[in-house]
Scaffold this motif. Structure first.
Motif, PDB file in Angstrom:
ATOM      1  N   TYR A  17       0.844  -1.186   0.000  1.00  0.00           N
ATOM      2  CA  TYR A  17       0.000   0.000   0.000  1.00  0.00           C
ATOM      3  C   TYR A  17       0.881   1.239   0.000  1.00  0.00           C
ATOM      4  O   TYR A  17       1.874   1.302   0.716  1.00  0.00           O
ATOM      5  CB  TYR A  17      -0.909   0.013   1.238  1.00  0.00           C
ATOM      6  N   ASP A  18       0.507   2.242  -0.801  1.00  0.00           N
ATOM      7  CA  ASP A  18       1.232   3.504  -0.825  1.00  0.00           C
ATOM      8  C   ASP A  18       0.233   4.643  -0.786  1.00  0.00           C
ATOM      9  O   ASP A  18      -0.454   4.907  -1.775  1.00  0.00           O
ATOM     10  CB  ASP A  18       2.089   3.607  -2.087  1.00  0.00           C
ATOM     11  N   LYS A  19       0.129   5.289   0.344  1.00  0.00           N
ATOM     12  CA  LYS A  19      -0.784   6.424   0.491  1.00  0.00           C
ATOM     13  C   LYS A  19      -0.298   7.605  -0.326  1.00  0.00           C
ATOM     14  O   LYS A  19      -1.077   8.367  -0.877  1.00  0.00           O
ATOM     15  CB  LYS A  19      -0.895   6.815   1.965  1.00  0.00           C
ATOM     16  N   ARG A  23      -0.995  13.199   0.504  1.00  0.00           N
ATOM     17  CA  ARG A  23      -2.214  12.806  -0.181  1.00  0.00           C
ATOM     18  C   ARG A  23      -3.309  12.613   0.869  1.00  0.00           C
ATOM     19  O   ARG A  23      -3.318  11.633   1.592  1.00  0.00           O
ATOM     20  CB  ARG A  23      -2.001  11.497  -0.956  1.00  0.00           C
ATOM     21  N   ARG A  58      -5.071  -1.855   5.719  1.00  0.00           N
ATOM     22  CA  ARG A  58      -4.938  -1.541   4.288  1.00  0.00           C
ATOM     23  C   ARG A  58      -4.196  -2.647   3.545  1.00  0.00           C
ATOM     24  O   ARG A  58      -4.587  -3.064   2.462  1.00  0.00           O
ATOM     25  CB  ARG A  58      -4.220  -0.211   4.098  1.00  0.00           C
ATOM     26  N   ALA A  92      -8.781  -0.098  -5.409  1.00  0.00           N
ATOM     27  CA  ALA A  92      -7.377   0.294  -5.311  1.00  0.00           C
ATOM     28  C   ALA A  92      -6.820   0.320  -6.719  1.00  0.00           C
ATOM     29  O   ALA A  92      -7.142  -0.534  -7.543  1.00  0.00           O
ATOM     30  CB  ALA A  92      -6.595  -0.688  -4.446  1.00  0.00           C
ATOM     31  N   HIS A 102      -3.049   2.280  -4.199  1.00  0.00           N
ATOM     32  CA  HIS A 102      -3.688   3.266  -3.335  1.00  0.00           C
ATOM     33  C   HIS A 102      -5.189   3.016  -3.417  1.00  0.00           C
ATOM     34  O   HIS A 102      -5.736   2.895  -4.513  1.00  0.00           O
ATOM     35  CB  HIS A 102      -3.365   4.693  -3.796  1.00  0.00           C
TER      36      HIS A 102
END
Length: 144
Positions: A17-19, A23, A58, A92, A102
Protein backbone atom coordinates in the motif's frame (compact mmCIF):
# COMPACT_ATOMS: atom_id res chain seq x y z
CA UNK A 1 -8.27 -14.85 -7.80
CA UNK A 2 -8.76 -13.57 -4.26
CA UNK A 3 -5.64 -13.97 -2.19
CA UNK A 4 -5.85 -15.64 1.18
CA UNK A 5 -3.86 -12.91 2.87
CA UNK A 6 -1.40 -15.46 4.20
CA UNK A 7 2.19 -14.31 4.52
CA UNK A 8 4.73 -15.51 2.00
CA UNK A 9 7.93 -17.33 2.91
CA UNK A 10 9.84 -14.08 3.20
CA UNK A 11 6.96 -12.66 5.32
CA UNK A 12 6.41 -9.80 2.83
CA UNK A 13 2.88 -8.96 1.70
CA UNK A 14 1.97 -9.85 -1.86
CA UNK A 15 0.81 -6.28 -2.52
CA UNK A 16 2.04 -3.05 -0.94
CA UNK A 17 0.00 0.00 0.00
CA UNK A 18 1.23 3.50 -0.83
CA UNK A 19 -0.78 6.42 0.49
CA UNK A 20 1.57 8.90 -1.13
CA UNK A 21 3.10 11.96 0.47
CA UNK A 22 0.69 14.76 1.30
CA UNK A 23 -2.21 12.81 -0.18
CA UNK A 24 -5.26 13.53 1.95
CA UNK A 25 -7.98 13.52 -0.71
CA UNK A 26 -9.20 10.03 0.27
CA UNK A 27 -8.95 10.42 4.06
CA UNK A 28 -12.20 10.94 5.94
CA UNK A 29 -12.75 12.43 9.35
CA UNK A 30 -14.94 9.74 10.89
CA UNK A 31 -15.07 6.01 11.50
CA UNK A 32 -17.20 5.28 8.40
CA UNK A 33 -16.32 5.37 4.70
CA UNK A 34 -18.07 8.18 2.84
CA UNK A 35 -18.59 9.33 -0.72
CA UNK A 36 -18.46 13.11 -1.13
CA UNK A 37 -19.05 15.27 -4.16
CA UNK A 38 -15.99 17.27 -5.18
CA UNK A 39 -17.11 20.35 -7.09
CA UNK A 40 -13.68 21.16 -8.51
CA UNK A 41 -13.14 20.86 -12.24
CA UNK A 42 -13.95 18.34 -13.48
CA UNK A 43 -16.70 17.52 -11.00
CA UNK A 44 -16.49 14.03 -9.52
CA UNK A 45 -17.26 11.81 -6.57
CA UNK A 46 -14.47 11.14 -4.05
CA UNK A 47 -14.37 8.16 -1.70
CA UNK A 48 -12.98 8.91 1.75
CA UNK A 49 -11.62 6.11 3.94
CA UNK A 50 -12.42 5.88 7.63
CA UNK A 51 -9.84 7.67 9.75
CA UNK A 52 -9.69 4.48 11.84
CA UNK A 53 -8.38 2.27 9.00
CA UNK A 54 -4.86 1.22 10.00
CA UNK A 55 -1.87 0.54 7.77
CA UNK A 56 -2.14 -3.17 8.65
CA UNK A 57 -5.83 -3.14 7.62
CA UNK A 58 -4.94 -1.54 4.29
CA UNK A 59 -2.33 -4.19 3.52
CA UNK A 60 -4.69 -6.99 4.53
CA UNK A 61 -7.43 -5.59 2.31
CA UNK A 62 -5.07 -5.28 -0.67
CA UNK A 63 -4.11 -8.90 -0.31
CA UNK A 64 -7.76 -10.00 -0.11
CA UNK A 65 -8.76 -7.91 -3.12
CA UNK A 66 -9.82 -9.33 -6.46
CA UNK A 67 -8.33 -8.01 -9.66
CA UNK A 68 -10.49 -6.58 -12.41
CA UNK A 69 -9.65 -7.38 -16.02
CA UNK A 70 -7.34 -4.82 -17.61
CA UNK A 71 -9.35 -4.69 -20.82
CA UNK A 72 -7.12 -4.41 -23.86
CA UNK A 73 -4.02 -3.58 -21.81
CA UNK A 74 -1.38 -6.24 -21.45
CA UNK A 75 -0.15 -5.88 -17.88
CA UNK A 76 1.28 -8.60 -15.64
CA UNK A 77 -0.92 -7.43 -12.72
CA UNK A 78 -4.39 -5.96 -12.30
CA UNK A 79 -4.48 -2.18 -12.59
CA UNK A 80 -7.62 -2.06 -10.39
CA UNK A 81 -8.49 -4.17 -7.37
CA UNK A 82 -11.77 -4.44 -5.46
CA UNK A 83 -12.48 -5.58 -1.91
CA UNK A 84 -15.27 -5.43 0.67
CA UNK A 85 -14.62 -4.04 4.14
CA UNK A 86 -17.46 -3.73 6.64
CA UNK A 87 -19.93 -3.72 3.74
CA UNK A 88 -18.30 -0.94 1.71
CA UNK A 89 -16.65 -1.59 -1.63
CA UNK A 90 -13.12 -0.24 -1.99
CA UNK A 91 -11.17 0.22 -5.20
CA UNK A 92 -7.38 0.29 -5.31
CA UNK A 93 -5.36 1.44 -8.31
CA UNK A 94 -1.72 1.11 -9.16
CA UNK A 95 0.24 3.87 -10.80
CA UNK A 96 3.51 1.92 -10.96
CA UNK A 97 2.55 -1.33 -12.72
CA UNK A 98 1.59 -3.22 -9.57
CA UNK A 99 4.45 -2.21 -7.29
CA UNK A 100 2.08 -0.43 -4.96
CA UNK A 101 -1.61 0.42 -4.77
CA UNK A 102 -3.69 3.27 -3.33
CA UNK A 103 -7.26 2.58 -2.26
CA UNK A 104 -10.49 4.38 -1.41
CA UNK A 105 -14.23 3.70 -1.05
CA UNK A 106 -15.75 3.22 -4.50
CA UNK A 107 -18.77 4.72 -6.25
CA UNK A 108 -19.45 4.01 -9.90
CA UNK A 109 -19.93 1.25 -12.44
CA UNK A 110 -18.91 -2.34 -11.76
CA UNK A 111 -19.24 -5.42 -13.92
CA UNK A 112 -21.79 -7.96 -12.73
CA UNK A 113 -19.03 -10.60 -12.55
CA UNK A 114 -16.99 -8.46 -10.12
CA UNK A 115 -20.10 -7.69 -8.04
CA UNK A 116 -20.85 -11.40 -7.78
CA UNK A 117 -17.37 -12.08 -6.39
CA UNK A 118 -17.67 -9.14 -3.99
CA UNK A 119 -21.08 -10.37 -2.79
CA UNK A 120 -19.50 -13.72 -1.97
CA UNK A 121 -16.73 -11.90 -0.08
CA UNK A 122 -19.34 -9.90 1.87
CA UNK A 123 -21.10 -13.14 2.78
CA UNK A 124 -17.84 -14.65 4.05
CA UNK A 125 -17.17 -11.50 6.09
CA UNK A 126 -20.75 -11.52 7.41
CA UNK A 127 -21.62 -8.03 6.20
CA UNK A 128 -24.14 -8.79 3.45
CA UNK A 129 -26.75 -6.26 4.63
CA UNK A 130 -24.22 -3.41 4.68
CA UNK A 131 -22.85 -4.56 1.31
CA UNK A 132 -26.32 -4.60 -0.28
CA UNK A 133 -26.94 -1.08 1.06
CA UNK A 134 -23.59 0.15 -0.38
CA UNK A 135 -24.38 -1.37 -3.77
CA UNK A 136 -27.86 0.16 -3.81
CA UNK A 137 -26.55 3.64 -2.93
CA UNK A 138 -23.25 3.77 -4.83
CA UNK A 139 -22.91 1.12 -7.56
CA UNK A 140 -24.22 0.89 -11.09
CA UNK A 141 -24.17 -2.66 -12.45
CA UNK A 142 -23.10 -3.23 -16.03
CA UNK A 143 -22.03 -6.02 -18.35
CA UNK A 144 -21.55 -9.66 -17.54
Amino acid sequence: MAATGAAKKDDQPKRRYDKGERRFKHVGKGAQPVIEFDDSEPRKWVGKCPSTLSEADRITLLNEAIGAPNGDRELPVAKRLYVVHEGAIYEAQTSDRGGTYHGYPYKGKLAASILKQLAKMAEQKQCTDLFDKWVKEHIERHGA
